[in-house]
Design a protein around this motif. Structure first.
Motif, PDB file in Angstrom:
ATOM      1  N   ILE A  98       0.858  -1.184   0.000  1.00  0.00           N
ATOM      2  CA  ILE A  98       0.000   0.000   0.000  1.00  0.00           C
ATOM      3  C   ILE A  98       0.892   1.231   0.000  1.00  0.00           C
ATOM      4  CG2 ILE A  98      -1.948   1.171   1.096  1.00  0.00           C
ATOM      5  CD1 ILE A  98      -2.443  -1.773   0.318  1.00  0.00           C
ATOM      6  N   ILE A  99       0.677   2.136  -0.949  1.00  0.00           N
ATOM      7  CA  ILE A  99       1.477   3.355  -1.039  1.00  0.00           C
ATOM      8  C   ILE A  99       0.537   4.556  -0.943  1.00  0.00           C
ATOM      9  CG2 ILE A  99       3.164   4.667  -2.371  1.00  0.00           C
ATOM     10  CD1 ILE A  99       3.986   2.137  -3.769  1.00  0.00           C
ATOM     11  N   PRO A 100       0.430   5.183   0.238  1.00  0.00           N
ATOM     12  CA  PRO A 100      -0.333   6.440   0.320  1.00  0.00           C
ATOM     13  C   PRO A 100       0.426   7.507  -0.468  1.00  0.00           C
ATOM     14  CG  PRO A 100       0.072   5.487   2.506  1.00  0.00           C
ATOM     15  CD  PRO A 100       0.978   4.794   1.541  1.00  0.00           C
ATOM     16  N   ALA A 101      -0.249   8.164  -1.381  1.00  0.00           N
ATOM     17  CA  ALA A 101       0.458   9.112  -2.249  1.00  0.00           C
ATOM     18  C   ALA A 101      -0.442  10.280  -2.594  1.00  0.00           C
ATOM     19  CB  ALA A 101       0.929   8.430  -3.533  1.00  0.00           C
ATOM     20  N   PHE A 102       0.139  11.468  -2.591  1.00  0.00           N
ATOM     21  CA  PHE A 102      -0.594  12.636  -3.042  1.00  0.00           C
ATOM     22  C   PHE A 102      -1.009  12.420  -4.497  1.00  0.00           C
ATOM     23  CE2 PHE A 102       2.402  14.183   0.199  1.00  0.00           C
ATOM     24  CZ  PHE A 102       1.481  14.658   1.129  1.00  0.00           C
ATOM     25  N   THR A 122       6.164   7.677   0.945  1.00  0.00           N
ATOM     26  CA  THR A 122       7.149   8.306   0.059  1.00  0.00           C
ATOM     27  C   THR A 122       7.167   9.818   0.196  1.00  0.00           C
ATOM     28  OG1 THR A 122       5.559   8.479  -1.757  1.00  0.00           O
ATOM     29  CG2 THR A 122       6.871   6.455  -1.636  1.00  0.00           C
ATOM     30  N   GLY A 123       6.443  10.365   1.190  1.00  0.00           N
ATOM     31  CA  GLY A 123       6.378  11.816   1.321  1.00  0.00           C
ATOM     32  C   GLY A 123       6.257  12.249   2.766  1.00  0.00           C
ATOM     33  N   PHE A 124       6.340  13.539   2.971  1.00  0.00           N
ATOM     34  CA  PHE A 124       6.307  14.124   4.313  1.00  0.00           C
ATOM     35  C   PHE A 124       4.971  13.838   4.988  1.00  0.00           C
ATOM     36  CE2 PHE A 124       5.589  17.569   7.339  1.00  0.00           C
ATOM     37  CZ  PHE A 124       6.778  17.532   8.056  1.00  0.00           C
ATOM     38  N   GLN A 125       5.042  13.467   6.264  1.00  0.00           N
ATOM     39  CA  GLN A 125       3.838  13.234   7.075  1.00  0.00           C
ATOM     40  C   GLN A 125       3.783  14.291   8.172  1.00  0.00           C
ATOM     41  OE1 GLN A 125       1.711  10.623   6.052  1.00  0.00           O
ATOM     42  NE2 GLN A 125       3.216  10.672   4.387  1.00  0.00           N
ATOM     43  N   ALA A 126       2.849  15.213   8.044  1.00  0.00           N
ATOM     44  CA  ALA A 126       2.771  16.335   8.983  1.00  0.00           C
ATOM     45  C   ALA A 126       2.334  15.869  10.362  1.00  0.00           C
ATOM     46  CB  ALA A 126       1.793  17.391   8.461  1.00  0.00           C
ATOM     47  N   GLY A 183       0.310  15.348  13.587  1.00  0.00           N
ATOM     48  CA  GLY A 183      -1.123  15.289  13.796  1.00  0.00           C
ATOM     49  C   GLY A 183      -1.878  14.474  12.774  1.00  0.00           C
ATOM     50  N   THR A 184      -1.192  13.951  11.747  1.00  0.00           N
ATOM     51  CA  THR A 184      -1.876  13.169  10.721  1.00  0.00           C
ATOM     52  C   THR A 184      -1.772  11.675  11.031  1.00  0.00           C
ATOM     53  OG1 THR A 184       0.098  13.013   9.312  1.00  0.00           O
ATOM     54  CG2 THR A 184      -1.368  14.910   8.979  1.00  0.00           C
ATOM     55  N   LEU A 185      -2.687  10.902  10.446  1.00  0.00           N
ATOM     56  CA  LEU A 185      -2.650   9.453  10.621  1.00  0.00           C
ATOM     57  C   LEU A 185      -1.351   8.884  10.071  1.00  0.00           C
ATOM     58  CD1 LEU A 185      -3.943   6.731  11.329  1.00  0.00           C
ATOM     59  CD2 LEU A 185      -5.099   6.800   9.099  1.00  0.00           C
ATOM     60  N   GLY A 186      -0.898   9.414   8.928  1.00  0.00           N
ATOM     61  CA  GLY A 186       0.362   8.941   8.372  1.00  0.00           C
ATOM     62  C   GLY A 186       1.520   9.100   9.344  1.00  0.00           C
ATOM     63  N   ARG A 187       1.553  10.226  10.044  1.00  0.00           N
ATOM     64  CA  ARG A 187       2.626  10.469  11.023  1.00  0.00           C
ATOM     65  C   ARG A 187       2.542   9.460  12.166  1.00  0.00           C
ATOM     66  NH1 ARG A 187       5.682  15.039  11.542  1.00  0.00           N
ATOM     67  NH2 ARG A 187       7.100  14.946  13.304  1.00  0.00           N
ATOM     68  N   GLU A 188       1.333   9.145  12.617  1.00  0.00           N
ATOM     69  CA  GLU A 188       1.168   8.144  13.676  1.00  0.00           C
ATOM     70  C   GLU A 188       1.785   6.816  13.262  1.00  0.00           C
ATOM     71  OE1 GLU A 188      -2.581   7.504  15.794  1.00  0.00           O
ATOM     72  OE2 GLU A 188      -3.358   9.268  14.732  1.00  0.00           O
ATOM     73  N   ILE A 189       1.476   6.394  12.033  1.00  0.00           N
ATOM     74  CA  ILE A 189       1.978   5.101  11.574  1.00  0.00           C
ATOM     75  C   ILE A 189       3.495   5.131  11.436  1.00  0.00           C
ATOM     76  CG2 ILE A 189       1.907   3.434   9.687  1.00  0.00           C
ATOM     77  CD1 ILE A 189      -0.979   4.388   9.134  1.00  0.00           C
ATOM     78  N   VAL A 190       4.023   6.202  10.831  1.00  0.00           N
ATOM     79  CA  VAL A 190       5.474   6.330  10.662  1.00  0.00           C
ATOM     80  C   VAL A 190       6.192   6.344  12.010  1.00  0.00           C
ATOM     81  CG1 VAL A 190       7.283   7.942   9.954  1.00  0.00           C
ATOM     82  CG2 VAL A 190       5.418   7.427   8.395  1.00  0.00           C
ATOM     83  N   ILE A 215      10.441   5.777   2.433  1.00  0.00           N
ATOM     84  CA  ILE A 215      11.416   5.863   1.343  1.00  0.00           C
ATOM     85  C   ILE A 215      11.482   7.322   0.906  1.00  0.00           C
ATOM     86  CG2 ILE A 215      11.953   5.106  -0.995  1.00  0.00           C
ATOM     87  CD1 ILE A 215      10.605   2.459  -0.356  1.00  0.00           C
ATOM     88  N   GLY A 216      12.519   8.026   1.377  1.00  0.00           N
ATOM     89  CA  GLY A 216      12.556   9.476   1.214  1.00  0.00           C
ATOM     90  C   GLY A 216      13.090   9.987  -0.102  1.00  0.00           C
ATOM     91  N   GLY A 217      13.645   9.124  -0.916  1.00  0.00           N
ATOM     92  CA  GLY A 217      14.273   9.596  -2.148  1.00  0.00           C
ATOM     93  C   GLY A 217      13.304  10.117  -3.189  1.00  0.00           C
ATOM     94  N   LEU A 218      12.007   9.896  -2.989  1.00  0.00           N
ATOM     95  CA  LEU A 218      11.020  10.410  -3.922  1.00  0.00           C
ATOM     96  C   LEU A 218      10.373  11.697  -3.425  1.00  0.00           C
ATOM     97  CD1 LEU A 218       9.101   7.262  -5.195  1.00  0.00           C
ATOM     98  CD2 LEU A 218      10.827   8.616  -6.367  1.00  0.00           C
TER      99      LEU A 218
END
Length: 489
Positions: A268-272, A390-394, A396-403, A425-428
């Protein structure tokens, strides 16, 4: 008196957002002859984002002559419909590609707001009597605190009618004593650095707004344009405290995740939807082309990402050579890279029956909304699956919690265990890292008299400002507060 005359001769910049935080980019410039905004972005993440958005445009919008938008991401453009709803009807300048992207992004954002407001309102009968638009600052809210309906689809359509295209590298004059030029920022399709010239007390002053700067050498986008001179620079600092992994390392890491996961589970890749999805598709296809990944079935589960991908294809001429080569290879080898764009909710739900062998790219990139949350609910509890950020997780976001390693997260009122492997994976990244930002700033000769570091979390922005002072020997590097103003005499 002399003080009032001096004020009129000065230019003032007010930092309405993205000051000591990453989202909500909006800068008000009051210059001799015009007042205008650079960006009009939405705050995202954190419990107070709704309140910030509700109060963000709490000023006389009739005093704003025009708006300049650096790029289409919602944290830079997402309050344009709100601005229009409050009565603004001046021009909004952006690059042609940005305008095309806003044509799908702003109505999509408005649709999400309407749905979320209706869901929240219906869940609590006390909220049904509340007016759809949130009260102005200072009005009592009582105990009927609902998710604010910032704007409607009709407001979004109204804001789209204000958009005026300006090509890269073309000088334009929205007001007599003010001139602008867009330069390629290399961040997403259509993203721009803004060069501003204003005549202040018979002297021309130049202010450069970096917008969001891309990482050099990244796939799909060209590198950010270096700028040689300015009196004042306002620069982003999203990744001002770290270095990205190389693109080669990113390819290696993603290839390993695919090899270890797809035989038994899903990736699963959450992506803008705009920018990141197109880059992820490029890298996945390139891995197959190089023989470093097996034939792939990729679900792109975001109608917005589908539209953005179509728009990106129309602007192939301004993308880099490698992206065109990979796109051509995919067109000739559709049996090796199957990309399935899902449209309807039924199409999206059907993916849940796929238990292994699928790469699912879905919005939103920070997992705050959209279809990716459904895929997380079905795949996070499965240890044979992988989640790739593959991107910044601000904050307070769910993505940040998981990371950050949460053992359980809240999804659709359920506690969902996190058993899937989690990879960052930060290279993208669409944002330049510390080295890229310093390199871009190094092109200014001589150093600007003043610089302001924005669009970064507080500690990151403060640390990056100190680095610029020490390494580049710039005389004045400040980190403004939200709501703070500076005068440029």
């Amino acid at each position: 008196d002399s003080t009032a005359m001096a004020e009129r001769r000065a230019m003032e910049v007010t930092f309405l957002g993205a000051a000591r935080e990453v989202t909500g980019s909006c800068f008000r410039v009051d210059a001799p002859g015009a007042s205008f905004l650079v960006d009009c972005g939405m705050f995202q993440g954190g419990r107070d984002a709704d309140d910030k958005n509700a109060a963000a445009l709490d000023f006389d919008v009739g005093a704003i002559d025009f708006v300049v938008v650096t790029h289409a991401h919602i944290d830079h453009s997402g309050l344009l419909p709100r601005l229009a709803a409050r009565g603004f009807n001046g021009p909004v300048y952006a690059t042609p590609a940005t305008i095309d992207l806003l044509g799908v992004m702003l109505p999509d954002s408005a649709h999400i707001h309407e749905m979320e407001f209706a869901r929240t309102r219906d869940a609590d009968p006390r909220r049904r009597a509340r007016h759809a638009h949130v009260p102005n600052r200072g009005e009592p809210r009582g105990d009927r605190v609902a998710l604010p309906l910032l704007y409607t689809v009709a407001d979004a359509e109204r804001s789209l009618r204000l958009l005026a295209p300006i090509a890269y590298d073309r000088m334009f004059e929205p007001a007599g004593a003010i001139r602008f030029r867009f330069r390629d920022a290399g961040h997403i399709l259509g993203s721009a650095i803004v060069e501003l010239w204003a005549d202040v007390d018979s002297v021309t002053r130049k202010v450069v707004f970096s917008g969001d700067l891309g990482q050099p050498g990244r796939p799909v986008m060209d590198d950010p344009t270096p700028i040689a001179d300015a009196d004042v620079v306002i620069v982003e600092s999203t990744y001002g405290n770290r270095l990205h992994k190389t693109l080669a390392t990113t390819y290696d890491e993603l290839a390993r995740v695919l090899a270890s996961t797809l035989p038994r589970g899903n990736v699963i890749i959450p992506a803008f939807a705009v920018g990141r999805t197109q880059e992820v598709l490029h890298v996945l296809a390139d891995l197959v082309r190089q023989g470093r990944a097996p034939a792939l079935t990729i679900f792109v589960d975001s109608p917005l990402a589908t539209r953005a991908t179509e728009i990106t294809a129309r602007y192939a001429a301004i993308l880099d050579r490698e992206s065109r080569d990979v796109a051509g290879w995919v067109a000739r080898n559709k049996d090796k890279v199957r990309i399935l764009f899902t449209e309807t909710p039924q199409d999206s739900m059907a993916i849940n029956s796929v238990t292994s062998g699928a790469v699912i790219v879905a919005a939103s990139g920070m997992c705050e909304g959209g279809r990716v949350r459904h895929h997380l609910r079905h795949n996070l509890p499965r240890e044979e699956c992988a989640i790739v950020f593959t991107g910044f997780q601000a904050a307070g976001t769910l993505g940040r919690e998981i990371v950050d390693g949460a053992a359980r997260v809240r999804l659709f009122r359920d506690d969902v265990p996190v058993r899937a492997s989690v990879h960052t994976i930060g290279g993208l990244s669409a944002h330049g890292d510390q080295a890229a930002l310093v390199a871009w700033l190094s092109a200014f000769r001589p150093p600007p008299a003043r610089a302001f570091v924005v669009h970064g979390e507080r500690a990151t922005a403060v640390g990056f400002a100190e680095l610029v002072r020490e390494r580049l020997h710039w005389p004045s590097v400040e980190v403004p507060q939200r709501g703070g103003s500076v005068r440029i005499a």
